[in-house]
Design a protein around this motif. Structure first.
Motif, PDB file in Angstrom:
ATOM      1  N   ALA A 265       0.835  -1.199   0.000  1.00 35.09           N
ATOM      2  CA  ALA A 265       0.000   0.000   0.000  1.00 35.09           C
ATOM      3  C   ALA A 265       0.876   1.258   0.000  1.00 35.09           C
ATOM      4  O   ALA A 265       1.998   1.250   0.515  1.00 35.09           O
ATOM      5  CB  ALA A 265      -0.921   0.014   1.216  1.00 35.09           C
ATOM      6  N   VAL A 266       0.339   2.291  -0.605  1.00 36.04           N
ATOM      7  CA  VAL A 266       0.842   3.647  -0.395  1.00 36.04           C
ATOM      8  C   VAL A 266       0.013   4.206   0.754  1.00 36.04           C
ATOM      9  O   VAL A 266      -1.198   4.399   0.623  1.00 36.04           O
ATOM     10  CB  VAL A 266       0.682   4.519  -1.650  1.00 36.04           C
ATOM     11  N   VAL A 267       0.635   4.438   1.905  1.00 37.16           N
ATOM     12  CA  VAL A 267      -0.074   4.778   3.135  1.00 37.16           C
ATOM     13  C   VAL A 267       0.113   6.262   3.449  1.00 37.16           C
ATOM     14  O   VAL A 267       1.246   6.757   3.499  1.00 37.16           O
ATOM     15  CB  VAL A 267       0.447   3.937   4.318  1.00 37.16           C
ATOM     16  N   ALA A 268      -0.994   6.953   3.663  1.00 33.36           N
ATOM     17  CA  ALA A 268      -0.952   8.352   4.091  1.00 33.36           C
ATOM     18  C   ALA A 268      -1.746   8.488   5.387  1.00 33.36           C
ATOM     19  O   ALA A 268      -2.842   7.952   5.500  1.00 33.36           O
ATOM     20  CB  ALA A 268      -1.537   9.267   3.022  1.00 33.36           C
ATOM     21  N   SER A 269      -1.177   9.189   6.352  1.00 30.53           N
ATOM     22  CA  SER A 269      -1.872   9.412   7.618  1.00 30.53           C
ATOM     23  C   SER A 269      -1.591  10.827   8.077  1.00 30.53           C
ATOM     24  O   SER A 269      -0.501  11.142   8.555  1.00 30.53           O
ATOM     25  CB  SER A 269      -1.400   8.422   8.682  1.00 30.53           C
ATOM     26  N   SER A 270      -2.578  11.699   7.892  1.00 29.02           N
ATOM     27  CA  SER A 270      -2.470  13.083   8.363  1.00 29.02           C
ATOM     28  C   SER A 270      -3.867  13.672   8.404  1.00 29.02           C
ATOM     29  O   SER A 270      -4.814  13.080   7.881  1.00 29.02           O
ATOM     30  CB  SER A 270      -1.560  13.908   7.443  1.00 29.02           C
ATOM     31  N   ARG A 271      -3.991  14.843   9.043  1.00 31.47           N
ATOM     32  CA  ARG A 271      -5.287  15.496   9.103  1.00 31.47           C
ATOM     33  C   ARG A 271      -5.826  15.747   7.708  1.00 31.47           C
ATOM     34  O   ARG A 271      -5.076  16.011   6.773  1.00 31.47           O
ATOM     35  CB  ARG A 271      -5.175  16.851   9.834  1.00 31.47           C
TER      36      ARG A 271
ATOM     37  N   GLY B 206       8.566   9.177  -7.359  1.00 30.71           N
ATOM     38  CA  GLY B 206       9.167   8.853  -6.073  1.00 30.71           C
ATOM     39  C   GLY B 206       8.621   7.563  -5.491  1.00 30.71           C
ATOM     40  O   GLY B 206       9.371   6.727  -4.975  1.00 30.71           O
ATOM     41  N   LEU B 207       7.307   7.391  -5.561  1.00 29.19           N
ATOM     42  CA  LEU B 207       6.686   6.163  -5.053  1.00 29.19           C
ATOM     43  C   LEU B 207       7.086   4.954  -5.881  1.00 29.19           C
ATOM     44  O   LEU B 207       7.364   3.874  -5.338  1.00 29.19           O
ATOM     45  CB  LEU B 207       5.166   6.337  -5.048  1.00 29.19           C
TER      46      LEU B 207
ATOM     47  N   ARG C 264       9.808   4.548  -7.472  1.00 30.87           N
ATOM     48  CA  ARG C 264      11.211   4.225  -7.187  1.00 30.87           C
ATOM     49  C   ARG C 264      11.350   3.236  -6.044  1.00 30.87           C
ATOM     50  O   ARG C 264      12.242   2.383  -6.040  1.00 30.87           O
ATOM     51  CB  ARG C 264      11.937   5.529  -6.864  1.00 30.87           C
ATOM     52  N   VAL C 265      10.463   3.323  -5.075  1.00 29.56           N
ATOM     53  CA  VAL C 265      10.497   2.394  -3.944  1.00 29.56           C
ATOM     54  C   VAL C 265       9.795   1.086  -4.274  1.00 29.56           C
ATOM     55  O   VAL C 265      10.314  -0.006  -4.005  1.00 29.56           O
ATOM     56  CB  VAL C 265       9.841   3.036  -2.704  1.00 29.56           C
ATOM     57  N   LEU C 266       8.620   1.177  -4.878  1.00 23.80           N
ATOM     58  CA  LEU C 266       7.774   0.001  -5.031  1.00 23.80           C
ATOM     59  C   LEU C 266       8.195  -0.910  -6.182  1.00 23.80           C
ATOM     60  O   LEU C 266       7.896  -2.102  -6.175  1.00 23.80           O
ATOM     61  CB  LEU C 266       6.314   0.436  -5.224  1.00 23.80           C
ATOM     62  N   GLU C 267       8.897  -0.354  -7.172  1.00 22.92           N
ATOM     63  CA  GLU C 267       9.280  -1.162  -8.326  1.00 22.92           C
ATOM     64  C   GLU C 267      10.518  -2.015  -8.071  1.00 22.92           C
ATOM     65  O   GLU C 267      10.775  -2.966  -8.806  1.00 22.92           O
ATOM     66  CB  GLU C 267       9.563  -0.256  -9.528  1.00 22.92           C
ATOM     67  N   ASN C 268      11.296  -1.679  -7.064  1.00 27.68           N
ATOM     68  CA  ASN C 268      12.608  -2.281  -6.904  1.00 27.68           C
ATOM     69  C   ASN C 268      12.783  -2.802  -5.478  1.00 27.68           C
ATOM     70  O   ASN C 268      12.737  -2.029  -4.522  1.00 27.68           O
ATOM     71  CB  ASN C 268      13.684  -1.235  -7.231  1.00 27.68           C
ATOM     72  N   GLU C 269      12.985  -4.102  -5.331  1.00 30.81           N
ATOM     73  CA  GLU C 269      13.137  -4.715  -4.001  1.00 30.81           C
ATOM     74  C   GLU C 269      14.333  -4.132  -3.255  1.00 30.81           C
ATOM     75  O   GLU C 269      14.255  -3.848  -2.055  1.00 30.81           O
ATOM     76  CB  GLU C 269      13.312  -6.223  -4.153  1.00 30.81           C
ATOM     77  N   ASP C 270      15.455  -3.944  -3.959  1.00 29.95           N
ATOM     78  CA  ASP C 270      16.651  -3.415  -3.309  1.00 29.95           C
ATOM     79  C   ASP C 270      16.419  -1.987  -2.823  1.00 29.95           C
ATOM     80  O   ASP C 270      16.885  -1.594  -1.741  1.00 29.95           O
ATOM     81  CB  ASP C 270      17.839  -3.446  -4.273  1.00 29.95           C
ATOM     82  N   SER C 271      15.699  -1.211  -3.635  1.00 30.18           N
ATOM     83  CA  SER C 271      15.407   0.168  -3.244  1.00 30.18           C
ATOM     84  C   SER C 271      14.530   0.189  -1.997  1.00 30.18           C
ATOM     85  O   SER C 271      14.762   0.994  -1.077  1.00 30.18           O
ATOM     86  CB  SER C 271      14.718   0.905  -4.398  1.00 30.18           C
ATOM     87  N   TRP C 272      13.529  -0.682  -1.949  1.00 30.87           N
ATOM     88  CA  TRP C 272      12.667  -0.742  -0.768  1.00 30.87           C
ATOM     89  C   TRP C 272      13.499  -1.064   0.466  1.00 30.87           C
ATOM     90  O   TRP C 272      13.369  -0.411   1.512  1.00 30.87           O
ATOM     91  CB  TRP C 272      11.569  -1.786  -0.950  1.00 30.87           C
ATOM     92  N   GLU C 273      14.377  -2.083   0.357  1.00 31.32           N
ATOM     93  CA  GLU C 273      15.202  -2.476   1.496  1.00 31.32           C
ATOM     94  C   GLU C 273      16.134  -1.341   1.931  1.00 31.32           C
ATOM     95  O   GLU C 273      16.292  -1.075   3.127  1.00 31.32           O
ATOM     96  CB  GLU C 273      16.041  -3.705   1.130  1.00 31.32           C
ATOM     97  N   THR C 274      16.718  -0.658   0.960  1.00 35.20           N
ATOM     98  CA  THR C 274      17.661   0.413   1.280  1.00 35.20           C
ATOM     99  C   THR C 274      16.981   1.536   2.042  1.00 35.20           C
ATOM    100  O   THR C 274      17.470   1.991   3.087  1.00 35.20           O
ATOM    101  CB  THR C 274      18.288   0.968  -0.014  1.00 35.20           C
TER     102      THR C 274
END
Length: 504
Positions: free
Chosen positions: A263-269, A418-419, A421-431
């Motif tokens: 998920a792309v998670v957002a939590s704010s007012r 930006g999103l 970049r994280v979700l497409e690549n396992e190594d990027s997520w881990e980093t």
């Protein structure tokens, strides 16, 4: 040492009541409580002084004293200011001057206790009380503005034509004069970032009150993350129940074949400045994001706000209407979920659950003064994609090292990249998961925040005048006790806020 926290508008109690349900009960309460608790754990005696409320709708705040479990060195002291009932913060000013400051001085005198060695004051109203207490008793104080009135006026597009209407509601004239006094007469001004120091305190409305180029007058002390709550290895009492609640809401809102996705998670007012709509547009414009993840909005006390706004306020309803329009126009039903979670332990448990699903946290606010929420998510193991405007540009980047991904909140395509970049690549997520968490552990804990305050307080107790300016502003007649007269005028506000502008 004995340290007093002056926070009249912050209503503290052991259950942290209403923290997600009222605009006056925001991040400053988390901040004050967390720093106070950390100081108490270090062996200092701490009093959180706030306003007493005797009101059946707010029963938690009626007793004069309260305490937190397992915090014997921290005491909540509630003192009267004006009528018994709850008042929004903008209505407190005259009661602070007439009632609350005298009550502080009387309290310590009646208790037979010595005054604190120093006060730390919060927001303009707390800062003003620090000014008046110091005038009477000589106790030095620090000033932490959190957010300043001039920036709020900027965001509300205050102009000479609507100045009276805005001032009638928000009392900006009183607030800005009080903030000028607070930053001028404090022993030191505490900011969360260097950017805050120069952008907020350097606003034209504060010229002549403080010199932002003077390093003696400022100390950067960043807020922290409560690792007992948000740590990746922490466990809340209701961890399993929260995880089941999240799964249940995803079953309610998300198509069967997509529930396994991150998920792309957002939590704010639900506030326009938090730019939820920009995040939804980013999700809508990216086929990659829609293939790889669902969009999850955590919405405080609102359980199903995209379908039924329920008790949402007018501003929240406007934001929800904009989100619904984007969802319907882009066919996002079945790929988006919005539901409520109340309290930090529940939010932290949800973050850990989403981190196990290799999700990502997003905060795409137009401007974020500091940005504690992304650091809390990072502590729980989530990579973070965050606005480049404001504090995150300091906390999540140092030199060429990225601890999260900074994006332009005005550009949905940049947010989407930006999103991706994280979700497409396992190594990027881990980093980014590893780097973000370590950044919090190294730099952003409440223990580090409390240590920063204590270093400053020890310095100013030893030499109260060492950091003060050579010229101190006189107290405005409106703030002279015991009577409140000669209110701050609109002409005075114009002279401060519009100085140098053609609209003056």
């Amino acid at each position: 040492m004995r340290i007093g926290f002056l926070n009249p508008q912050g209503n503290f109690d052991p259950d942290d009541s209403y923290w997600t349900e009222h605009p006056d009960f925001g991040g400053q309460l988390v901040y004050v409580k967390s720093v106070a608790m950390a100081m108490g754990e270090m062996g200092h005696q701490v009093d959180i002084l706030t306003r007493r409320i005797v009101d059946p709708q707010w029963p938690e705040f009626s007793e004069p004293f309260d305490a937190y479990a397992d915090a014997p060195n921290v005491r909540i002291v509630r003192l009267p200011a004006g009528p018994d009932e709850f008042l929004r913060k903008e209505s407190l000013w005259p009661h602070l001057v007439r009632d609350w400051v005298p009550a502080i001085l009387d309290f310590f005198d009646d208790e037979g206790e010595t005054l604190p060695d120093a006060f730390t004051t919060h927001y303009g109203d707390g800062g003003l009380c620090g000014v008046l207490v110091e005038d009477e008793a000589g106790v030095p104080f620090t000033f932490t503005g959190h957010s300043l009135g001039a920036q709020k006026m900027d965001k509300l597009d205050v102009e000479p034509e609507n100045l009276k209407e805005m001032d009638d509601h928000f009392h900006f004239a009183r607030r800005i004069v009080a903030e000028r006094l607070s930053m001028n007469r404090s022993a030191v001004n505490i900011t969360s970032t260097e950017l805050e120091r120069f952008e907020q305190y350097g606003h034209r409305a504060y010229h002549g009150a403080v010199d932002v180029e003077d390093d003696r007058r400022f100390e950067v002390i960043s807020p922290g993350v409560n690792l007992d709550i948000f740590g990746a290895d922490a466990q809340s009492a209701d961890e399993a129940a929260v995880r089941e609640h999240v799964r249940d809401r995803l079953r309610r809102d998300v198509e069967d074949g997509r529930r396994h996705l991150p998920a792309v998670v957002a939590s704010s007012r639900l506030d326009h400045k938090k730019n939820h709509v920009g995040l939804v547009r980013a999700f809508a414009c990216s086929a990659v994001l829609q293939e790889k993840a669902n969009l999850v909005l955590i919405t405080g006390a609102l359980d199903d706000p995209l379908r039924d706004p329920g008790e949402a306020g007018p501003g929240e309803r406007k934001v929800l209407a904009e989100i619904r329009r984007e969802v319907e126009e882009n066919g996002l039903w079945g790929r988006i979920s919005a539901f409520g979670l109340q309290g930090q332990p529940a939010l932290a448990a949800a973050y850990r659950h989403f981190a196990e699903r290799r999700s990502v946290f997003a905060l795409t606010a137009h401007y974020e003064p500091f940005g504690l929420a992304p650091l809390e998510a990072a502590a729980a193991g989530l990579p973070v994609v965050v606005t480049q405007n404001g504090g995150p540009s300091e906390s999540l980047r140092e030199g060429d090292t990225e601890y999260g991904i900074l994006v332009d909140p005005s550009d949905p395509e940049d947010i989407a990249l930006g999103l991706e970049r994280v979700l497409e690549n396992e190594d990027s997520w881990e980093t980014f998961s590893r780097r973000g968490r370590q950044r919090v552990l190294d730099r952003y804990t409440w223990e580090r925040t409390a240590e920063g305050y204590l270093d400053v307080i020890e310095e100013i107790v030893a030499a109260p005048d060492a950091r003060r300016p050579d010229e101190r502003l006189p107290v405005h007649p409106y703030f002279c006790r015991p009577t409140v007269a000669n209110d701050v005028t609109l002409d005075e506000l114009k002279a401060l806020y519009f100085r140098g502008n053609s609209g003056q």
